[in-house]
Each structure stands twice: as structure tokens, then as C-alpha cells.
Design a protein around this motif. Sequence first.
Motif, PDB file in Angstrom:
ATOM      1  N   VAL A  24       0.843  -1.207   0.000  1.00 33.71           N
ATOM      2  CA  VAL A  24       0.000   0.000   0.000  1.00 33.71           C
ATOM      3  C   VAL A  24       0.875   1.253   0.000  1.00 33.71           C
ATOM      4  O   VAL A  24       0.613   2.208  -0.748  1.00 33.71           O
ATOM      5  N   GLU A  25       1.927   1.258   0.806  1.00 28.04           N
ATOM      6  CA  GLU A  25       2.828   2.414   0.842  1.00 28.04           C
ATOM      7  C   GLU A  25       3.472   2.635  -0.524  1.00 28.04           C
ATOM      8  O   GLU A  25       3.606   3.769  -0.983  1.00 28.04           O
ATOM      9  N   ARG A  26       3.866   1.554  -1.185  1.00 26.16           N
ATOM     10  CA  ARG A  26       4.475   1.681  -2.516  1.00 26.16           C
ATOM     11  C   ARG A  26       3.460   2.213  -3.519  1.00 26.16           C
ATOM     12  O   ARG A  26       3.750   3.088  -4.330  1.00 26.16           O
ATOM     13  N   LEU A  27       2.242   1.704  -3.479  1.00 27.91           N
ATOM     14  CA  LEU A  27       1.211   2.141  -4.426  1.00 27.91           C
ATOM     15  C   LEU A  27       0.741   3.564  -4.163  1.00 27.91           C
ATOM     16  O   LEU A  27       0.168   4.195  -5.052  1.00 27.91           O
ATOM     17  N   ALA A  28       0.987   4.079  -2.978  1.00 28.23           N
ATOM     18  CA  ALA A  28       0.627   5.474  -2.684  1.00 28.23           C
ATOM     19  C   ALA A  28       1.433   6.431  -3.551  1.00 28.23           C
ATOM     20  O   ALA A  28       0.996   7.549  -3.828  1.00 28.23           O
ATOM     21  N   ARG A  29       2.609   5.992  -3.997  1.00 25.27           N
ATOM     22  CA  ARG A  29       3.441   6.831  -4.870  1.00 25.27           C
ATOM     23  C   ARG A  29       2.952   6.811  -6.312  1.00 25.27           C
ATOM     24  O   ARG A  29       2.911   7.846  -6.963  1.00 25.27           O
ATOM     25  N   SER A  30       2.581   5.638  -6.798  1.00 29.71           N
ATOM     26  CA  SER A  30       2.092   5.501  -8.179  1.00 29.71           C
ATOM     27  C   SER A  30       1.665   4.058  -8.413  1.00 29.71           C
ATOM     28  O   SER A  30       2.087   3.156  -7.694  1.00 29.71           O
ATOM     29  N   PRO A  31       0.857   3.833  -9.447  1.00 27.85           N
ATOM     30  CA  PRO A  31       0.509   2.459  -9.803  1.00 27.85           C
ATOM     31  C   PRO A  31       1.772   1.681 -10.170  1.00 27.85           C
ATOM     32  O   PRO A  31       2.794   2.272 -10.538  1.00 27.85           O
ATOM     33  N   ALA A  32       1.699   0.361 -10.086  1.00 26.43           N
ATOM     34  CA  ALA A  32       2.858  -0.473 -10.395  1.00 26.43           C
ATOM     35  C   ALA A  32       2.410  -1.800 -10.968  1.00 26.43           C
ATOM     36  O   ALA A  32       1.316  -2.282 -10.670  1.00 26.43           O
ATOM     37  N   VAL A  33       3.278  -2.394 -11.774  1.00 21.14           N
ATOM     38  CA  VAL A  33       3.012  -3.742 -12.273  1.00 21.14           C
ATOM     39  C   VAL A  33       3.418  -4.728 -11.184  1.00 21.14           C
ATOM     40  O   VAL A  33       4.242  -4.418 -10.319  1.00 21.14           O
ATOM     41  N   VAL A  34       2.850  -5.916 -11.232  1.00 22.44           N
ATOM     42  CA  VAL A  34       3.067  -6.903 -10.178  1.00 22.44           C
ATOM     43  C   VAL A  34       4.547  -7.236 -10.021  1.00 22.44           C
ATOM     44  O   VAL A  34       5.044  -7.345  -8.899  1.00 22.44           O
ATOM     45  N   SER A  35       5.261  -7.383 -11.123  1.00 23.06           N
ATOM     46  CA  SER A  35       6.686  -7.734 -11.018  1.00 23.06           C
ATOM     47  C   SER A  35       7.471  -6.653 -10.280  1.00 23.06           C
ATOM     48  O   SER A  35       8.392  -6.948  -9.522  1.00 23.06           O
ATOM     49  N   GLU A  36       7.093  -5.414 -10.467  1.00 25.65           N
ATOM     50  CA  GLU A  36       7.734  -4.303  -9.752  1.00 25.65           C
ATOM     51  C   GLU A  36       7.401  -4.359  -8.260  1.00 25.65           C
ATOM     52  O   GLU A  36       8.259  -4.122  -7.412  1.00 25.65           O
ATOM     53  N   LEU A  37       6.154  -4.682  -7.940  1.00 22.14           N
ATOM     54  CA  LEU A  37       5.752  -4.800  -6.530  1.00 22.14           C
ATOM     55  C   LEU A  37       6.465  -5.956  -5.848  1.00 22.14           C
ATOM     56  O   LEU A  37       6.779  -5.890  -4.667  1.00 22.14           O
ATOM     57  N   ALA A  38       6.730  -7.021  -6.598  1.00 24.90           N
ATOM     58  CA  ALA A  38       7.353  -8.219  -6.025  1.00 24.90           C
ATOM     59  C   ALA A  38       8.843  -8.035  -5.762  1.00 24.90           C
ATOM     60  O   ALA A  38       9.405  -8.713  -4.898  1.00 24.90           O
ATOM     61  N   ALA A  39       9.489  -7.129  -6.477  1.00 27.83           N
ATOM     62  CA  ALA A  39      10.952  -6.992  -6.422  1.00 27.83           C
ATOM     63  C   ALA A  39      11.530  -6.869  -5.008  1.00 27.83           C
ATOM     64  O   ALA A  39      12.501  -7.555  -4.688  1.00 27.83           O
ATOM     65  N   PRO A  40      10.994  -6.028  -4.126  1.00 30.69           N
ATOM     66  CA  PRO A  40      11.632  -5.873  -2.817  1.00 30.69           C
ATOM     67  C   PRO A  40      11.400  -7.027  -1.834  1.00 30.69           C
ATOM     68  O   PRO A  40      12.007  -7.062  -0.773  1.00 30.69           O
ATOM     69  N   PHE A  41      10.541  -7.973  -2.190  1.00 29.39           N
ATOM     70  CA  PHE A  41      10.197  -9.043  -1.255  1.00 29.39           C
ATOM     71  C   PHE A  41      10.885 -10.344  -1.635  1.00 29.39           C
ATOM     72  O   PHE A  41      11.013 -10.672  -2.805  1.00 29.39           O
ATOM     73  N   SER A  42      11.305 -11.070  -0.635  1.00 28.06           N
ATOM     74  CA  SER A  42      11.921 -12.381  -0.880  1.00 28.06           C
ATOM     75  C   SER A  42      10.858 -13.464  -0.724  1.00 28.06           C
ATOM     76  O   SER A  42      10.879 -14.259   0.212  1.00 28.06           O
ATOM     77  N   MET A  43       9.908 -13.445  -1.648  1.00 27.52           N
ATOM     78  CA  MET A  43       8.847 -14.443  -1.634  1.00 27.52           C
ATOM     79  C   MET A  43       8.513 -14.800  -3.075  1.00 27.52           C
ATOM     80  O   MET A  43       8.796 -14.034  -3.997  1.00 27.52           O
ATOM     81  N   ALA A  44       7.920 -15.947  -3.242  1.00 25.57           N
ATOM     82  CA  ALA A  44       7.504 -16.383  -4.569  1.00 25.57           C
ATOM     83  C   ALA A  44       6.346 -15.507  -5.060  1.00 25.57           C
ATOM     84  O   ALA A  44       5.569 -14.973  -4.264  1.00 25.57           O
ATOM     85  N   LEU A  45       6.259 -15.358  -6.363  1.00 31.96           N
ATOM     86  CA  LEU A  45       5.212 -14.528  -6.954  1.00 31.96           C
ATOM     87  C   LEU A  45       3.810 -14.973  -6.542  1.00 31.96           C
ATOM     88  O   LEU A  45       2.966 -14.120  -6.243  1.00 31.96           O
ATOM     89  N   PRO A  46       3.516 -16.283  -6.454  1.00 35.96           N
ATOM     90  CA  PRO A  46       2.175 -16.676  -5.995  1.00 35.96           C
ATOM     91  C   PRO A  46       1.852 -16.180  -4.582  1.00 35.96           C
ATOM     92  O   PRO A  46       0.704 -15.863  -4.283  1.00 35.96           O
ATOM     93  N   SER A  47       2.865 -16.089  -3.733  1.00 38.84           N
ATOM     94  CA  SER A  47       2.637 -15.575  -2.370  1.00 38.84           C
ATOM     95  C   SER A  47       2.269 -14.099  -2.408  1.00 38.84           C
ATOM     96  O   SER A  47       1.363 -13.654  -1.706  1.00 38.84           O
TER      97      SER A  47
END
Length: 114
Positions: A24-47
Amino acid sequence: MPKYHDELDAVLRALADPTRRAVVERLARSPAVVSELAAPFSMALPSLMQHLRVLESAGIISSQKDGRVRTVTLRPGGLDVVHLWLDEQRTPAERQADRLGIHLTRTTRRERLT
């Protein structure tokens, strides 16, 4: 109980998780694609997709798929229910203090102008 009880519960449950709050904090700056949202997290994309589904079902975000790319945005007003509930919890003394602060600010401005 307020009439928006279920909606408030869903939003608070969604925001209880630190990963979802970070999204939510990231999206407050601007919309994002899922791959961009996933980048900072060490989790699988399905998670991450599961986290996004929780946020979307709570009405906090919306997503749109264009081909193979899914873009996620904050839903306007998605957090308003929390603001409304918090405002209702404020004590009368807090409301009076707020009004006093507004009055003092206006008085000080008027004195500066004269």
C-alpha cells in the motif's frame, strides 16, 4: 455497531500484515506492475499474488490486466472507512481542542494582517 463494520474489519485485517502495508505504501506513490511490486520481497510470486488478492477483496487496491501485464493501483477511497471509524472514536475533548487550535490560528492570522 456501525453499518460499515464488515468493510472496516476487512480493511483492518488486510492492513495487519507488514507485506500488505508495504505494498500500500508503494502504491501510494504511483501504480505499479506486479513484477515491480514483487521486487523488494523475498517471496515467490504466488505468495505476493495472495497478498494482492487480500488487498483487492478488502477494496484497498484494484488491478487491471493488459495482455500478460497486471497493473495495480490504490482504489480511491479504499481507506476512507478507517478514517471514518477513527474520527468517530475521537473524544469530545479532542474535538474541542481541534476547534480551539483552528480558532487560534485564524485569530493569529487576522492579527498579522492588521
